[in-house]
Write an enzyme that holds these catalytic residues in place. Structure first.
Site, PDB file in Angstrom:
ATOM      1  N   ILE A 741       0.806  -1.229   0.000  1.00  0.00           N
ATOM      2  CA  ILE A 741       0.000   0.000   0.000  1.00  0.00           C
ATOM      3  C   ILE A 741       0.829   1.264   0.000  1.00  0.00           C
ATOM      4  CG2 ILE A 741      -1.980  -1.070   1.123  1.00  0.00           C
ATOM      5  CD1 ILE A 741      -1.030   0.101   3.756  1.00  0.00           C
ATOM      6  N   GLY A 742       2.144   1.149   0.007  1.00  0.00           N
ATOM      7  CA  GLY A 742       2.907   2.402  -0.041  1.00  0.00           C
ATOM      8  C   GLY A 742       4.358   2.234   0.314  1.00  0.00           C
ATOM      9  N   HIS A 745      10.317   6.495   3.912  1.00  0.00           N
ATOM     10  CA  HIS A 745      11.703   6.858   3.642  1.00  0.00           C
ATOM     11  C   HIS A 745      12.609   5.631   3.545  1.00  0.00           C
ATOM     12  CE1 HIS A 745      11.894  11.190   3.499  1.00  0.00           C
ATOM     13  NE2 HIS A 745      11.025  11.245   4.489  1.00  0.00           N
ATOM     14  N   ASP A 858      10.050  16.702   8.426  1.00  0.00           N
ATOM     15  CA  ASP A 858       9.328  16.330   7.207  1.00  0.00           C
ATOM     16  C   ASP A 858       7.832  16.481   7.432  1.00  0.00           C
ATOM     17  OD1 ASP A 858       8.864  15.535   4.649  1.00  0.00           O
ATOM     18  OD2 ASP A 858       9.467  13.449   4.901  1.00  0.00           O
TER      19      ASP A 858
END
Length: 1086
Positions: A741-742, A745, A858
């Site tokens: 799903i993704g 870093h 971030d």
């Protein structure tokens, strides 16, 4: 023989003398351990310690009074003289049942100490080493007390009686603490039975006794509680609304009724701006000298702590008015009074009618009864109720809901501290022992500005926070608990602020009027009375300090790194009479050059740095050490070397040859490595302008299996070294590797099911390591383990895949995905209030993170996730780092691609810091109110963005269409201040954001509930003054952020008061009652 005998006698005498000295020392030691020796209570480190228990963590409190100092430990009260000698005058041995704190600790006389702990209360007397204690019976059969939560005791001197207020957990209903007021005869032996008591009504919960005192024949207690709002029950016969109130309770000292019927309570507050009844009292102190009560309370509506001051004359006047008003109505007139107050059933009309807000606790029913004359006969004085002819119609125990407004002394924005446990007044300043949200306990010194804002001056940690953690001695010293014992501190400029750095942290504004004397060899903190004896007196600025200074190797100038350099204007350097002209100046260093015909010789050992601070010129000497010399070359003055006959040609040739040789060597190494390890792939991430991705985007997967062959064993070794509490057994995971799903870093992300036990199963997310970055991958996990907050993604643990030996980070599952994708999706109906909720959640999470001294680096919508209730949680901690505690900065050690579109311009020079995240937060809000647009989308790279931002403070991201002007100016632009020190902290932002919502509700509440459209990229390139630019039609930029208290209305709501159709269920900002305080903003007398 005579001589021999003489020598023998001398030896015997010496031996006897040694034995005698030993016995004396032993006796002294025995006396010391028994607490009888007249020695000092001060050790070599300036710490007051408990002699009777060497483990000083056992010190639970300290109090003063009657020229005595009492140190309380788990099993003893040690009593000392309250003077410089601190000599022991006695001690009290307590029973050995376990206790962790004292809830009441008070000196009633030079020989009487009253105490309450978690399970009992007692009165102790002492005379030297002899002592005795009584036990106060708190209840018979009912109620059954499980634990005492708070207490306050008052001795009525002329009657020899004690009144005690306690709140406690009832065994039958432990979730709803109750309160009792009891009266005893003062007795120091045996068991003392109460002669009278009053138990508060069952609908009053979460009581807490703050303080108590006697004044002019009455006993007063300051308390706080949660209870049903009785006026609403009276009007409508039912109510589920509870209010949190702070109240002052009065009893007649000579009350002879068995149930203390003289009790009267009044509600108090000082929240002129937010006038809702919703304040929790935390600590209170009675100022005998000025006849004032100071109360610190937390207002649930404004989300601020408030310090309120009340004149006892006004409080007493209100009590007299309440009693006399109730006595004016006879029993026969009670029905007419009820009708007059109850109809029409409109609260605003009822509250202005005389006597309609005072109710009697005639019984323990939740139905309120309007007060009438006590006892049905003639009107009685409040202290003569025992003379009533009838035992019926005993309308006592009065409570008045017309809130008495005190003087607002100070606003303390949350979360400056969590809970105030105790308070000490010190002239115009205060000391407070406070507890924080994260098990942090501190002592604070602070004062109020002219605008009633807090001015913090001094802060230090304490070991145990409580009602008796701090006290002030006669010698104007502060005593506070530490792990060593009791720390002593002089309450003076020198004691509080020993150096200029501590002055800069708050001492400049201290009412003590401290300043810094920068005289040579006599730098020190001074008071206003010592200014005349100081040549170089500094106020609000500290002198610069030289970290190091390097001289050019051609003796023609210096480079100096200076702390505190910004305070110095027009700086100059002088070395042994030779002026060095300053040529380069930046934020922390300067460079200077001498004239071509002047040379600084090796004999020079001192350099003077001078310049203007304020309107006065100062000069500061610094030693120039031999070790610092000859370390730098001055390129500018190379012409000086030419005049002296040096020829640099051969040096240049050697430099060129050296550089070429190094390049050749590096090329050979690179060629060798690429052929030796062909399977190691170097992954280059796309430029930041192209990489606008979220944590769950799928990334590059090639080369992974080859990498495992090299690093698999290392993964196992590192995993074994992880903390046991972080490890998760892979057998308890079912990972869906077919549907990634993704990508974050350092890892690729999959959904999984986690079953820590047979009866429990939950959805989780598993992030697998990619491409060998084992240290950074586990660093992310270690960082996440430091956090525990509802707005930060929760770490479940770390596992190792049984088959691939890949390390895995396991986190909670977030059903709605990342925030950027959610707000970008036009199919999602998002209201403006939802965007405010998202921003508020992020601010709270970041406030917690910064309190732990971490920076995210971030922060962006793509790295914020949404759970099923649309609560935002900050995620992706691959770049999160711990900052230096003193500088609050993080120095980047390795170059890597970073999300520069979210970064402030100063990181190119100063590195990352707390304020970097503040800037990023402003960009995050911009993202929210554009519903996911890319910042600076019209600029291709950081090379273009950086100089544009630095050129002018007006060069900032434009206000998004439909975005409220107040949010843009008060939050976004504030976060984008060029000077990092001027940006708000997250501790400020968690207050500012709800206030912006309140501001909007004042003129257009419907806009908050309207759907918020996604902004077209075409509009982002338009000027705000362009006719085609869409505007928020109901904008009122000239309206003040907070309305004046006289114009306040019932329409004020908090951010958490969301309509039922709102998609957000955040309860971050507490609900408050819709009822306003009933008196005006200024302190009222009745």
């Amino acid at each position: 023989m005579v001589l021999g005998s003489s020598q023998s006698s001398a030896k015997e005498l010496t031996t006897q003398s040694s034995i005698f000295r030993f016995l004396v020392l032993l006796l002294c030691f025995t006396s010391a351990t028994g607490g009888q020796i007249n020695g000092k209570l001060l050790n070599g480190n300036g710490v007051f310690v408990s002699r009777d228990e060497l483990q000083n963590k056992n010190v639970l409190g300290v109090i003063t009074g009657f020229d005595l100092l009492v140190v309380a430990t788990h099993s003893r009260f040690q009593v000392f003289e309250n003077n410089e000698e601190r000599r022991t005058v006695g001690h009290v041995s307590l029973d050995m049942h376990p206790r962790t704190k004292f809830l009441e600790l008070k000196l009633f006389s030079k020989s009487e100490i009253f105490y309450c702990d978690e399970s009992s209360c007692g009165l102790c007397t002492y005379s030297g080493v002899t002592s005795s204690c009584s036990t106060f019976m708190l209840n018979g059969d009912e109620p059954k007390i499980q634990e005492i939560l708070s207490s306050s005791a008052v001795k009525i001197e002329n009657l020899g009686q004690i009144m005690l207020a306690i709140s406690f957990k009832n065994e039958e209903d432990p979730d709803n603490p109750r309160t009792m007021i009891l009266r005893y005869n003062a007795q120091d032996t045996g068991t003392v039975i109460p002669t009278a008591y009053h138990a508060d009504s069952s609908f009053i919960h979460n009581n807490h006794a703050l303080t108590g005192f006697e004044r002019e024949g009455f006993v007063y207690f300051v308390m706080t509680a949660s209870q049903i709002f009785e006026p609403e029950v009276f009007l409508h016969d039912q109510s589920n609304n509870k209010v949190t109130v702070t109240k002052v309770i009065r009893f007649c000292a000579t009350d002879q009724t068995a149930d203390l019927a003289s009790k009267i309570s009044i509600l108090v507050g000082c929240d002129q701006e937010f006038r809702n009844i919703s304040s929790r009292g935390e600590t209170a102190v009675y100022d005998h000298a000025n006849d004032l009560i100071n109360i610190v309370m937390f207002n649930h509506t404004s989300m601020n702590h408030l310090m309120c001051r009340f004149k006892m004359a006004n409080i007493e006047k209100r009590f007299k008015t309440i009693w006399s008003t109730c006595q004016e109505t006879s029993f026969s007139g009670s029905t007419a009074k009820t009708t007059r107050c109850k109809y029409p059933q409109i609260f605003d009309q009822m509250k202005v009618k005389k006597g309609c807000l005072t109710y009697s606790r005639l019984d323990d029913e939740s139905s309120p009864t309007l007060c009438v004359r006590y006892g049905r006969g003639d009107a009685l004085d409040n202290c003569q109720l025992h003379t009533a002819k009838s035992n019926s119609y005993r309308y006592g125990w009065l409570e008045d809901y017309n809130v008495l407004q005190g003087e607002l002394m100070m606003r303390i924005p949350y979360p400056f501290f969590g809970i105030a446990e105790s308070l000490i007044t010190d002239g115009k300043s205060y000391f407070a022992a406070v507890s924080g949200e994260f098990d942090m306990s501190d002592v604070l010194r602070f004062s109020a500005s002219e605008s009633a804002d807090i001015r913090p001056h001094w802060r230090t940690n304490i070991s145990v926070v409580g009602k008796f953690s701090i006290t002030k001695t006669k010698e104007n010293q502060l005593l506070y608990t530490t792990v060593e014992g009791l720390q002593s501190l002089d309450i003076s400029c020198k004691g509080l602020y020993p150096n200029c750095q501590t002055l800069r942290q708050g001492g400049w504004e201290d009412p003590l009027e401290c300043s810094w004397c920068a005289d040579d060899n006599a730098q020190r903190t001074i008071t206003s009375s010592e200014v005349s004896s100081c040549k170089n007196n500094l106020k609000h600025e500290c002198p610069p300090s030289m970290r190091w200074i390097h001289k050019y190797n051609n003796n023609s100038g210096f480079t100096a790194v200076v702390d505190g350099f910004r305070a110095l204007k027009n700086p100059k350097l002088n070395a042994c009479g030779t002026n060095c002209v300053v040529t380069v100046v930046d934020s922390s260093s300067i460079q200077c050059d001498t004239n071509p015909d002047e040379v600084i010789g090796d004999s020079c050992k001192q350099v003077f740095l001078s310049g203007m601070i304020g309107d006065k010129n100062y000069s500061f000497p610094f030693d120039y050490q031999q070790a610092d010399r000859g370390t730098q070359t001055d390129v500018k003055n190379s012409q000086v070397d030419d005049k002296k006959g040096s020829s640099p040609g051969w040096k240049i040739a050697i430099a060129i040859i050296s550089v070429m040789t190094i390049i050749l060597i590096v090329a050979i190494i690179v060629y060798y490595m690429r052929n030796r390890f062909p399977r190691i792939k170097t992954h280059v991430r796309p430029p930041i302008g192209q990489r606008i991705e979220n944590e769950y985007d799928m990334g590059h997967m090639a080369g992974r299996q080859a990498q495992l062959a090299i690093n698999g064993d290392n993964y196992v070794k590192v995993f074994r070294s992880m903390r046991p509490d972080l490890k998760v057994d892979f057998k308890n995971l079912r990972v869906d590797k077919l549907d990634p799903i993704g990508q974050g870093h350092y890892g690729v992300v999959y959904k999984a099911m986690y079953s820590p036990s047979k009866s429990l199963e939950e959805k989780v997310v598993c992030k697998y390591l990619k491409e060998g970055k084992i240290s950074e991958f586990y660093e992310e996990a270690r960082t996440m383990s430091e956090f525990d907050h509802p707005n930060i993604l929760k770490l479940i643990g770390v596992a190792l895949d049984d088959s691939s030996h890949l390390p895995i980070i396991i986190t909670e599952y977030m059903a709605k995905g990342d925030l950027k994708s959610f707000i970008e999706n036009v199919e999602n109906t998002i209201k403006m209030r939802d965007l405010f909720e998202f921003a508020f959640d992020i601010a709270k999470g970041m406030n917690y993170m910064h309190s732990k001294k971490f920076i995210h680096r971030d922060l962006a919508c793509r790295n914020c996730l949404l759970d099923e209730h649309l609560r935002v949680k900050i995620a992706d901690f691959g770049l999160c780092r711990k900052v230096d505690i003193e500088t609050e900065l993080y120095v980047q050690m390795h170059e890597r691609d970073l999300p520069v579109r979210w970064f402030p311009p100063e990181i190119s020079e100063q590195g990352f810091g707390i304020t970097s995240d503040i800037w990023s937060f402003g960009v995050v809000i911009w993202e929210l109110f554009t519903r996911g647009s890319t910042p600076y989308s019209n600029m291709a790279s950081w090379i273009l963005i950086l100089p544009w931002l630095k050129e002018s403070e007006t060069n900032r991201l434009r206000k998004p269409p439909y975005c409220p002007e107040k949010l843009y100016t008060d939050v976004m632009l504030a976060c984008w201040k060029a000077n990092p020190a001027e940006r708000p902290q997250f501790s400020d932002l968690v207050t500012i954001i709800p206030n912006v919502v309140k501001y909007m509700e004042g003129y257009d509440r419907s806009q908050l509930q309207a759907g918020y459209e996604r902004v077209s990229s075409r509009f982002l390139s338009l000027s705000r003054h362009d006719p085609a630019f869409p505007i928020y039609q109901n904008e009122m930029p000239n309206t003040p952020l907070l309305a004046n208290c006289q114009n306040d209305t019932n329409d004020s709501k908090t951010l958490a008061e969301l309509p039922s159709d709102s998609p957000s269920t955040s309860t971050a900002i507490p609900q408050s009652t819709p009822y306003q305080l009933l008196s005006e903003c200024s302190e009222t007398s009745v």
